[in-house]
Design a protein around this motif. Structure first.
Motif, PDB file in Angstrom:
ATOM      1  N   GLU C 217      57.240  34.410  -9.697  1.00 19.10           N
ATOM      2  CA  GLU C 217      58.472  34.725 -10.409  1.00 19.10           C
ATOM      3  C   GLU C 217      58.338  36.064 -11.139  1.00 19.10           C
ATOM      4  OE1 GLU C 217      59.596  31.234 -12.689  1.00 19.10           O
ATOM      5  OE2 GLU C 217      60.774  32.556 -13.985  1.00 19.10           O
ATOM      6  N   ASP C 218      57.237  36.220 -11.868  1.00 21.18           N
ATOM      7  CA  ASP C 218      56.994  37.471 -12.586  1.00 21.18           C
ATOM      8  C   ASP C 218      56.976  38.653 -11.619  1.00 21.18           C
ATOM      9  OD1 ASP C 218      56.745  36.090 -14.881  1.00 21.18           O
ATOM     10  OD2 ASP C 218      54.638  36.558 -15.268  1.00 21.18           O
ATOM     11  N   LEU C 219      56.309  38.445 -10.496  1.00 16.81           N
ATOM     12  CA  LEU C 219      56.152  39.519  -9.533  1.00 16.81           C
ATOM     13  C   LEU C 219      57.514  39.917  -8.950  1.00 16.81           C
ATOM     14  CD1 LEU C 219      53.772  41.075  -8.255  1.00 16.81           C
ATOM     15  CD2 LEU C 219      54.052  39.598  -6.269  1.00 16.81           C
ATOM     16  N   ALA C 220      58.329  38.910  -8.660  1.00 18.13           N
ATOM     17  CA  ALA C 220      59.643  39.199  -8.105  1.00 18.13           C
ATOM     18  C   ALA C 220      60.460  40.040  -9.091  1.00 18.13           C
ATOM     19  CB  ALA C 220      60.367  37.894  -7.780  1.00 18.13           C
ATOM     20  N   VAL C 221      60.380  39.677 -10.373  1.00 15.11           N
ATOM     21  CA  VAL C 221      61.107  40.436 -11.395  1.00 15.11           C
ATOM     22  C   VAL C 221      60.572  41.865 -11.475  1.00 15.11           C
ATOM     23  CG1 VAL C 221      61.496  40.643 -13.866  1.00 15.11           C
ATOM     24  CG2 VAL C 221      61.792  38.440 -12.759  1.00 15.11           C
ATOM     25  N   ALA C 222      59.238  41.984 -11.476  1.00 15.89           N
ATOM     26  CA  ALA C 222      58.632  43.317 -11.578  1.00 15.89           C
ATOM     27  C   ALA C 222      59.037  44.176 -10.381  1.00 15.89           C
ATOM     28  CB  ALA C 222      57.110  43.203 -11.666  1.00 15.89           C
ATOM     29  N   MET C 223      59.114  43.564  -9.195  1.00 16.14           N
ATOM     30  CA  MET C 223      59.485  44.315  -7.999  1.00 16.14           C
ATOM     31  C   MET C 223      60.945  44.744  -8.058  1.00 16.14           C
ATOM     32  SD  MET C 223      57.405  42.174  -5.116  1.00 16.14           S
ATOM     33  CE  MET C 223      58.181  42.932  -3.702  1.00 16.14           C
ATOM     34  N   GLU C 224      61.778  43.832  -8.557  1.00 15.43           N
ATOM     35  CA  GLU C 224      63.200  44.151  -8.649  1.00 15.43           C
ATOM     36  C   GLU C 224      63.422  45.313  -9.610  1.00 15.43           C
ATOM     37  OE1 GLU C 224      65.755  40.789  -9.536  1.00 15.43           O
ATOM     38  OE2 GLU C 224      67.378  42.183 -10.022  1.00 15.43           O
ATOM     39  N   VAL C 225      62.758  45.243 -10.760  1.00 14.11           N
ATOM     40  CA  VAL C 225      62.904  46.301 -11.755  1.00 14.11           C
ATOM     41  C   VAL C 225      62.443  47.644 -11.194  1.00 14.11           C
ATOM     42  CG1 VAL C 225      61.844  47.128 -13.888  1.00 14.11           C
ATOM     43  CG2 VAL C 225      62.866  44.867 -13.799  1.00 14.11           C
ATOM     44  N   ARG C 226      61.478  47.594 -10.281  1.00 12.34           N
ATOM     45  CA  ARG C 226      60.989  48.836  -9.709  1.00 12.34           C
ATOM     46  C   ARG C 226      61.773  49.223  -8.461  1.00 12.34           C
ATOM     47  NH1 ARG C 226      54.698  47.513 -10.142  1.00 12.34           N
ATOM     48  NH2 ARG C 226      54.305  49.546  -9.263  1.00 12.34           N
ATOM     49  N   GLY C 227      62.926  48.625  -8.321  1.00 12.92           N
ATOM     50  CA  GLY C 227      63.870  49.102  -7.308  1.00 12.92           C
ATOM     51  C   GLY C 227      63.658  48.557  -5.915  1.00 12.92           C
ATOM     52  N   TYR C 228      62.940  47.427  -5.758  1.00  9.44           N
ATOM     53  CA  TYR C 228      62.720  46.901  -4.415  1.00  9.44           C
ATOM     54  C   TYR C 228      63.945  46.152  -3.921  1.00  9.44           C
ATOM     55  CZ  TYR C 228      60.884  44.530  -0.398  1.00  9.44           C
ATOM     56  OH  TYR C 228      60.707  44.084   0.883  1.00  9.44           O
TER      57      TYR C 228
END
Lengths: 281, 290, 265
Positions: C217-228
């Motif tokens: 979950e954390d990783l998905a959020v971090a990826m989204e924030v970084r524009g993935y």
């Protein structure tokens, strides 16, 4: 000065269907200008992390608006706004996407379609800014927490953001790691004039900011320069926050009958007052 | 119950290209009833040392004495279990070990494993839920529905319910906010005082070590480089710096003050109260010290 | 125990083999696997064995380390060897002990099959030992790229693979920590009845799943924030470079195949 962030009467609840549900963020407003450093402080569960998620469009408020770089944040301009922001989270492990340091820094660049030659330059530069440029090929499991957080900062910087949000980025680090990260941010502020929002429960860290917003129970409890905010003393302690060392010591000295100037926040200023007291003895 | 390590060495992955020696001729004594702080830079070997205290790791060289039991590299796995009942460990981020459907069962897990009767285990669990200040009704809740701070308390209760003679704490307050941190540290100190429980604190916080411990062990590069009371350990800031360790803020402030005032370095102030009293005495006020 | 596993492990180095492009190494190994089946007599099998040994030398991986790590596979090789010896009843009778009869052909087939098995295992181990998992993923992504035309999610698969690889050490650490925490609470996985042992795994698995989900979950959020936003419009930071080494390696392989063709009976 340009206003880069503007929250207006923002309300958010995780349980919108429950009429009695608690609002995690309850009517918060504040503005931020380019080049400012704002610390948002509060104990765990005060709503400060929810606030961070609202700022970058991971959540949208049920009431009120979030303005970024002059526009209201919407589903439509979300990605464009995000490409101008960086965010670093609490857990150093759970935000490391790449297989090595350089891959991780490049991740946001790849997502934004930056050409290869430009990417290599930006990755190098960003890593230099956080002093991790000799770790290009290191794998995350061989880095300390502080180093991983510096890589995460580099990953955000590589995109040349106008706003950097640190969501408790130092709370899981050991004292050395925390110091490394804070030193890097201070250095960036000085050299680049980057705008920073740092969400933290560490008031020593908040001392470094231009402005402090204190959150409690989803509401804004206080706002002002560190001086103004920390003068509330006891009231902050009651919120589960810890006053800076110099202020705690001043209070203890007061009990011993030694008066110091109210609102002495740094150790340097305090020790100077004590030296003066001593020579006037 | 005394714990002693005699010429203990520990090598990870011996005989492979990934071999790494984590402990090197460690000689350490932790007296019964003491509050011992173990400090050291990341990678100094303190977490490897910690795992020797209840037989999670067996030394690859030397002897570990826990009470009247000895652990060497030949010790069989079965002989280690009684040791683990006597020495409880609260690991870093202990909330990660929660797994049961409700809090009560999770806290009972340890006691039941060590052969405590069901009734008694339940009574202990309820007692510790209350002692840790968890709200009423927590016992029936799923541990995963609690807040981070409450999960931490439940996990700690799970170790305390084993009622060990020795309690080992590995950065027990990491990630908590200041109020939570102080409450938990004060609780451990009370238990230490009231039950005469031997307490071993592994920490990065020099302030906590200074405030709570009566004995300290300094680790560096897999070796025990210094042992003694905090007053001695923190007296020599230069030597600590060589091991990449600092002194508590009270001591650095005290030294700063002494330097500017032209005073010789006094005995280190281990708490803020001590520092205030020391300054007051020097300034000729308070405590009747003048 | 895990420490001694060689299969699937990467040892960084700077040899000729290490510096090959992952694409050429992948192609090489695939063709080699097929070529192994060309061998059918003593000379051709000897050539295969010699070529494999030469490849190992070129990789500078310690032979002792390779052999030590292959012990679990050795059992399989020995088993197939014995199977052939006892069940092939052709050629001259070499040896008899009661009902056990060993024929010449059986011995020959046993040795051939063992060599075939051995070179296959050695070559594939060599691939993983000299190529970081992430390079293998990169190589596969590029090699499979044509499949995108038939809507095969090549990029997504490659990303999934690289993230899984990245999290393997983290999750291994986590398993170790949780295991130790439960051991410290008196949990006992290594003794008791089968039922008790299975029950003892629950306190390990539940926290592991909870933590893996939290990380995801954390990783998905971090990826989204970084524009993935998926593979569309993405550029690649990892560039692969094909140079003379790669061409040379494949030419050598070609030469070996030609030789095998002429040497086979």
């Amino acid at each position: 000065m340009e206003r880069i962030l503007s929250l207006q009467d923002v309300r958010f609840t995780y349980t919108p269907d429950d009429p009695d549900g608690r609002h995690a963020v309850d009517g918060v407003s504040f503005d931020m200008h380019a080049g400012e450093w704002i610390a948002v402080v509060g104990h765990n569960g005060s709503g400060k992390s929810t606030l961070a998620r609202l700022m970058i469009g991971l959540l949208f408020p049920q009431e009120g608006t979030v303005g970024l770089f002059g526009d209201t944040l919407t589903e439509d301009n979300l990605w464009e706004k995000r490409s101008q922001m960086g965010m670093v989270f609490q857990n150093p492990d759970n935000q490391f996407v790449g297989a090595t340091v350089q891959d991780d820094v490049a991740f946001a660049l790849e997502n934004n379609g930056i050409p290869f030659e430009e990417m290599t330059l930006r990755v190098q530069n960003a890593l230099k800014q956080v002093k991790m440029d000799t770790f290009l090929d290191h794998e995350p499991q061989h880095l300390s927490g502080g180093q991983k957080q510096r890589v995460a900062i580099a990953g955000a910087l590589a995109l040349r953001p106008r706003l950097l949000i640190l969501d408790e980025a130092t709370s899981m680090l050991d004292p050395q790691g925390r110091e490394e990260v804070i030193r890097v941010i201070l250095d960036l502020r000085e050299k680049t004039g980057l705008s920073v929002i740092s969400i933290t429960h560490d008031l020593e860290e908040a001392l470094l900011a231009d402005r402090v917003v204190v959150m409690n129970g989803g509401r804004k409890f206080a706002e002002g320069t560190p001086q103004e905010v920390f003068l509330k003393g006891e009231a902050l302690t009651e919120l589960g926050l810890d006053l800076p060392f110099a202020m705690r010591l001043s209070a203890l000295l007061g009990e011993q009958g030694i008066g110091t100037e109210p609102g002495t926040m740094t150790e340097r200023k305090l020790v100077e007052q004590l030296w003066t007291l001593r020579s006037n003895r | 119950m005394d714990i002693a390590l005699e010429q203990v060495g520990y090598t990870y992955a011996a005989g492979t290209p990934f071999q790494k020696q984590a402990l090197h001729d460690v000689n350490v004594r932790i007296p019964s009833g003491s509050y011992t702080a173990i400090i050291g830079h990341t990678g100094s070997g303190k977490s490897t040392l910690l795992q020797h205290l209840n037989g999670l790791l067996k030394p690859t060289a030397g002897i570990v004495r826990i009470g009247d039991t000895q652990v060497t590299k030949e010790t069989k796995g079965k002989q280690l279990k009684p040791i683990r009942r006597k020495v409880g460990i609260v690991f870093q981020f202990p909330e990660h070990q929660l797994f049961e459907e409700n809090v009560l069962k999770d806290i009972m897990f340890g006691p039941l494993n060590f052969g405590v009767e069901e009734e008694e285990a339940k009574a202990r669990a309820l007692r510790w839920i209350e002692r840790l200040g968890l709200p009423e009704g927590t016992a029936e809740k799923s541990p995963f529905d609690l807040s981070g701070g409450q999960m931490r308390r439940v996990a700690i209760a799970g170790v305390l319910a084993m009622e060990p003679d020795v309690l080992v704490l590995d950065e027990p307050t990491a990630g908590l906010d200041p109020a939570g941190r102080k409450e938990i540290m004060d609780l451990f100190y009370e238990l230490h005082e009231q039950r005469d429980m031997t307490t071993i604190l592994v920490t990065h916080s020099m302030e906590d070590a200074a405030r709570y411990a009566d004995h300290m062990i300094v680790m560096h590069d897999g070796m025990d480089v210094l042992q003694g009371p905090p007053g001695e350990v923190f007296a020599d800031a230069e030597r600590l710096a060589e091991w990449r360790l600092g002194v508590p803020r009270t001591v650095s402030f005290q030294r700063l003050y002494e330097e500017g005032a032209g005073l010789p370095p006094g005995p280190p102030a281990l708490t803020e109260e001590q520092l205030a009293a020391y300054l007051a005495a020097d300034l000729g006020k308070g405590g009747g010290a003048s | 125990m895990m420490e001694k596993m060689v299969f699937g492990r990467y040892i960084p180095g700077d040899s000729f083999v290490h510096r090959l492009d992952p694409r050429s190494k992948l192609i090489f190994v695939f063709i080699f696997i097929a070529a192994v089946f060309l061998a059918n007599n003593t000379v051709s099998y000897a050539l295969l064995l010699a070529f494999t040994l030469l490849s190992i030398l070129a990789s500078k991986v310690r032979i002792g380390f390779l052999i030590g790590g292959l012990k679990p596979v050795m059992f399989l090789i020995a088993f197939t060897f014995l199977l052939h010896i006892f069940f092939t009843k052709e050629g001259d009778l070499l040896f008899q002990l009661g009902f056990l009869k060993i024929y010449e052909e059986g011995l020959r087939q046993g040795i051939y099959i063992s060599i075939r098995f051995l070179v296959l295992v050695l070559m594939t181990s060599l691939l993983t030992l000299t190529t970081s998992p992430i390079s293998i993923t990169d190589g596969l992504e590029v090699l499979l790229n044509p499949l995108k035309k038939v809507k095969f999610p090549v990029h997504e698969l490659a990303l999934m693979m690289s993230i899984s690889l990245r999290f393997i050490p983290t999750l291994m650490d986590e398993t170790d920590k949780i295991l130790k925490a439960q051991l410290a609470r008196g949990s006992d996985i290594s003794s008791g009845t089968m039922k008790e042992r299975i029950q003892a795994v629950v306190p390990l698995l539940v926290p592991l799943f909870v933590s893996a989900f939290k990380r995801a979950e954390d990783l998905a959020v971090a990826m989204e924030v970084r524009g993935y936003r998926g593979g569309e419009g993405r550029t690649r930071y990892r560039q692969l470079k094909w140079d003379w080494r790669d061409t040379t390696a494949l030419l050598i392989l070609l030469a070996v195949i030609v030789a095998l063709w002429f040497l086979r009976g």
